[in-house]
Design a protein around this motif. Structure first.
Motif, PDB file in Angstrom:
ATOM      1  N   GLU A   1       0.914  -1.288   0.013  1.00  0.00           N
ATOM      2  CA  GLU A   1       0.195   0.043   0.023  1.00  0.00           C
ATOM      3  C   GLU A   1       0.923   1.273   0.014  1.00  0.00           C
ATOM      4  O   GLU A   1       1.966   1.233   0.278  1.00  0.00           O
ATOM      5  N   PRO A   2       0.419   2.401  -0.723  1.00  0.00           N
ATOM      6  CA  PRO A   2       1.086   3.512  -0.493  1.00  0.00           C
ATOM      7  C   PRO A   2       1.414   4.088   0.933  1.00  0.00           C
ATOM      8  O   PRO A   2       0.554   4.003   1.780  1.00  0.00           O
ATOM      9  N   GLU A   3       2.579   4.459   1.137  1.00  0.00           N
ATOM     10  CA  GLU A   3       2.926   5.251   2.573  1.00  0.00           C
ATOM     11  C   GLU A   3       2.069   6.281   2.695  1.00  0.00           C
ATOM     12  O   GLU A   3       2.023   7.014   2.046  1.00  0.00           O
ATOM     13  N   PRO A   4       1.377   6.316   3.974  1.00  0.00           N
ATOM     14  CA  PRO A   4       0.745   7.362   4.267  1.00  0.00           C
ATOM     15  C   PRO A   4       1.478   8.852   4.439  1.00  0.00           C
ATOM     16  O   PRO A   4       2.813   8.569   4.894  1.00  0.00           O
ATOM     17  N   PRO A   5       1.114   9.828   4.486  1.00  0.00           N
ATOM     18  CA  PRO A   5       2.159  10.974   4.514  1.00  0.00           C
ATOM     19  C   PRO A   5       2.374  11.165   5.848  1.00  0.00           C
ATOM     20  O   PRO A   5       1.616  10.853   6.880  1.00  0.00           O
ATOM     21  N   ARG A   6       3.593  11.445   6.168  1.00  0.00           N
ATOM     22  CA  ARG A   6       4.267  11.447   7.617  1.00  0.00           C
ATOM     23  C   ARG A   6       3.704  12.621   8.321  1.00  0.00           C
ATOM     24  O   ARG A   6       3.719  14.128   7.751  1.00  0.00           O
ATOM     25  N   GLY A   7       3.114  12.732   9.496  1.00  0.00           N
ATOM     26  CA  GLY A   7       2.866  13.866  10.210  1.00  0.00           C
ATOM     27  C   GLY A   7       3.762  14.302  11.369  1.00  0.00           C
ATOM     28  O   GLY A   7       4.951  13.708  11.252  1.00  0.00           O
ATOM     29  N   LYS A   8       3.314  15.234  11.805  1.00  0.00           N
ATOM     30  CA  LYS A   8       4.398  15.988  12.743  1.00  0.00           C
ATOM     31  C   LYS A   8       4.359  14.960  13.832  1.00  0.00           C
ATOM     32  O   LYS A   8       3.451  14.544  14.628  1.00  0.00           O
TER      33      LYS A   8
END
Length: 577
Positions: free
Chosen positions: A324-331
């Motif tokens: 699966e696509p990696e989710p965007p990294r949050g802070k």
């Protein structure tokens, strides 16, 4: 008919008021916290308990008294409450007992990912799963009917997405109260010695057989029309994802998922060419269907972890197991600027301590720039884990072990660890730091027995940590504001670690966010309680609390002794054996 835009948690609270719930108890934990807070704001009698086990036991007592009771917790809290849950399933209840458990798929704010449906199967209690806020409201009413009809506790399972998402809710009438609370003696049903427990277990299993037969045609289930090429069986939020991912499919939406309506599923599966069970979390429904010889497809193992969404359901239906696509990294989360815990973790880091940590906002001490936490298992485990390390490590390494626990967590399940510490003391002693910031900060600044304030912020008796530690048998008890005088805290920590004694150091400084809210509420005029439009006086044996002094009255918790000095140390004069 009134309509409101509500989260699932708020809908449950509205339903509890409409159903005349006499008492709501629980322990705060995301994503369940807002249920009791909203219930209290609506005028319901609600209270935070020291932990989920106590909350359920109080709810059981209310239900034994033929009152309707609400108990709330998150999934890991159900682990704590499991002991009374299993037994009350056998004793049964006289008033409705609804246990609302909110699971956290994907671990947005939890230390593990578990599926509470397993508890319904293991304990033998009915379980309902709403798919949106309207069903959270309606299913609460259905849970009340089931609980009172069969005399059983009922689990109402929400997940993060249901708890915190909003949808329109029509406030429909719910089952009226059957009568005023009253206690009727029934020793064989409620005193679970083996001679009485054995027939109660058989009675429980017979009730489940009856509920299963009723559930096959219950109005809690619905078949949504669609093509016979693809049939989907789903419950909870998975219904919404599946409907959007495959709008052309025929869908069997289950509301009562334990006992599961397997004959209804069998009939549904026969009517479609391909039948797929879409469920968030463990393959509970898939396993139940396959055990009965029903041919259904489940999801690939990779989709067992984390929340489902429309894209993931499309992949499941397509049999796509590619990465699966990696989710965007949050802070990354971090301790608030100015948090009093910062000084503690800086000192622990600089002193090279082995830190047995615990659950709370201070768990963020594990992250840079501190990296000053070496273990974190569950609520209250810091003391036991720290003691275990002390018992087995070589003296030069054992002397560096420190247990760190927050004030609310200490009340929740740290006290028994302190008893263990006094009862089975390690040869080189031990040091426990109680980080007392005067609130349950991680879940939204709730009260607990150590703050001296109830759920609605009114003054009450305060648990005295210092007196408790001395009574349990600690050699030394210290109270310090580490942020005010970091060198004094560092020296105190070094002295306690090298002493070979049992130390409890209470690091006390109010959370900045809680202190600000307390000042604001103390300055505000006392709120006028809402009129009680749901219950007549005979509906509840628990009287309403009369208006009291302004919220957060500082007289409820005098701290003059520790404000005057950065450190105060109290010792037991009798030596530890």
């Amino acid at each position: 008919m009134d309509k409101l835009l509500l989260t699932g948690d708020e809908a449950v609270a509205q339903a509890a008021r409409a159903a005349g719930v006499g008492l709501g108890t629980g322990y705060p934990g995301t994503p369940s916290t807002e249920i009791l807070e909203t219930f209290a704001a609506l005028g319901g009698r609600a209270q935070w308990s020291p932990n989920e086990k106590v909350a359920l036991e109080v709810g059981i007592g209310a239900a034994y008294g033929r009152s309707r009771a609400l108990v709330t917790m998150k999934h890991v809290g159900l682990n704590v409450a499991a002991d009374p849950l299993f037994t009350v399933a056998e004793t049964g209840v006289q008033g409705a007992l609804i246990v609302v458990v909110c699971d956290d798929p994907g671990m947005a704010s939890s230390q593990n990912e578990q599926d509470s449906r397993r508890y319904a199967v293991a304990a033998g209690v009915p379980l309902l799963e709403p798919a949106d806020s309207q069903e959270a409201y309606d299913f609460f009413g259905a849970a009340v009917e089931i609980s009172e009809r069969w005399g059983l506790p009922v689990l109402l399972r929400l997940t993060t997405r249901i708890s915190h998402s909003k949808s329109v809710v029509a406030l429909r009438p719910l089952p009226p109260l059957p009568g005023p609370p009253a206690f009727v003696r029934d020793i064989p049903s409620r005193v679970m010695i083996p001679a009485y427990a054995r027939p109660m277990h058989r009675r429980l299993r017979q009730k489940l057989v009856e509920i299963k037969a009723w559930g096959e045609t219950a109005p809690l289930h619905e078949t949504l029309p669609g093509s016979a090429e693809l049939g989907i069986v789903a419950s909870g939020v998975s219904v919404m994802h599946a409907r959007e991912a495959a709008p052309q499919a025929r869908l069997l939406k289950l509301g009562l998922t334990y006992p599961p309506p397997l004959e209804a599923v069998r009939d549904f599966a026969r009517g479609v060419k391909r039948c797929v069970v879409v469920e968030e979390g463990d393959p509970v429904l898939v396993e139940a269907c396959r055990a009965e010889g029903i041919e259904v497809e489940g999801k690939p193992e990779r989709y067992r972890f984390g929340e489902l969404n429309v894209a993931r359901v499309r992949r499941i239906l397509a049999g796509d197991t590619s990465p699966e696509p990696e989710p965007p990294r949050g802070k990354p989360p971090q301790l608030c600027p100015g948090c009093p815990h910062r000084t503690v973790f800086e000192t622990l880091r600089d002193e090279g301590c082995i830190v047995a940590g615990d659950i709370g906002c201070y768990t963020l001490g594990v992250l840079p720039p501190f990296e000053a936490m070496d273990t974190c298992v569950c609520m209250g485990a810091s003391i036991g884990v720290g003691l275990g390390l002390r018992h087995v490590l070589a003296p030069e390494q054992a002397q560096k072990v420190v247990s760190v626990i927050g004030d609310s967590t200490f009340v929740h399940s740290g006290i028994t660890g302190l008893v263990e510490m006094a009862y089975n003391p390690p040869p080189g002693g031990h040091v426990v730091l109680i980080l007392d910031n005067d609130t349950t900060a991680m879940t939204g600044l709730q009260e607990h027995p150590g703050t001296g304030r109830t759920l609605d912020h009114r003054p009450t008796r305060r648990l005295d940590f210092e007196a408790l530690a001395r009574t349990v048998g600690m050699d030394e008890v210290a109270v310090i504001d580490a942020q005010r005088d970091p060198p004094a805290f560092r020296e105190l920590l070094r002295r306690s670690l090298s002493s070979g004694k049992l130390w409890v150091i209470i690091v006390r400084k109010p959370c900045l966010l809680a202190a600000r809210r307390q000042r604001q509420e103390a300055a505000a005029p006392a709120p006028i309680p809402p009129p009680d439009t749901h219950n007549s006086p005979e509906d509840s044996a628990i009287p309403r609390r009369p208006p009291g002094p302004p919220a957060y009255s500082r007289t409820a918790r005098s701290r003059s002794s520790w404000r005057e000095s950065p450190v105060a140390v109290e010792s037991r004069r009798s030596p530890r054996p």
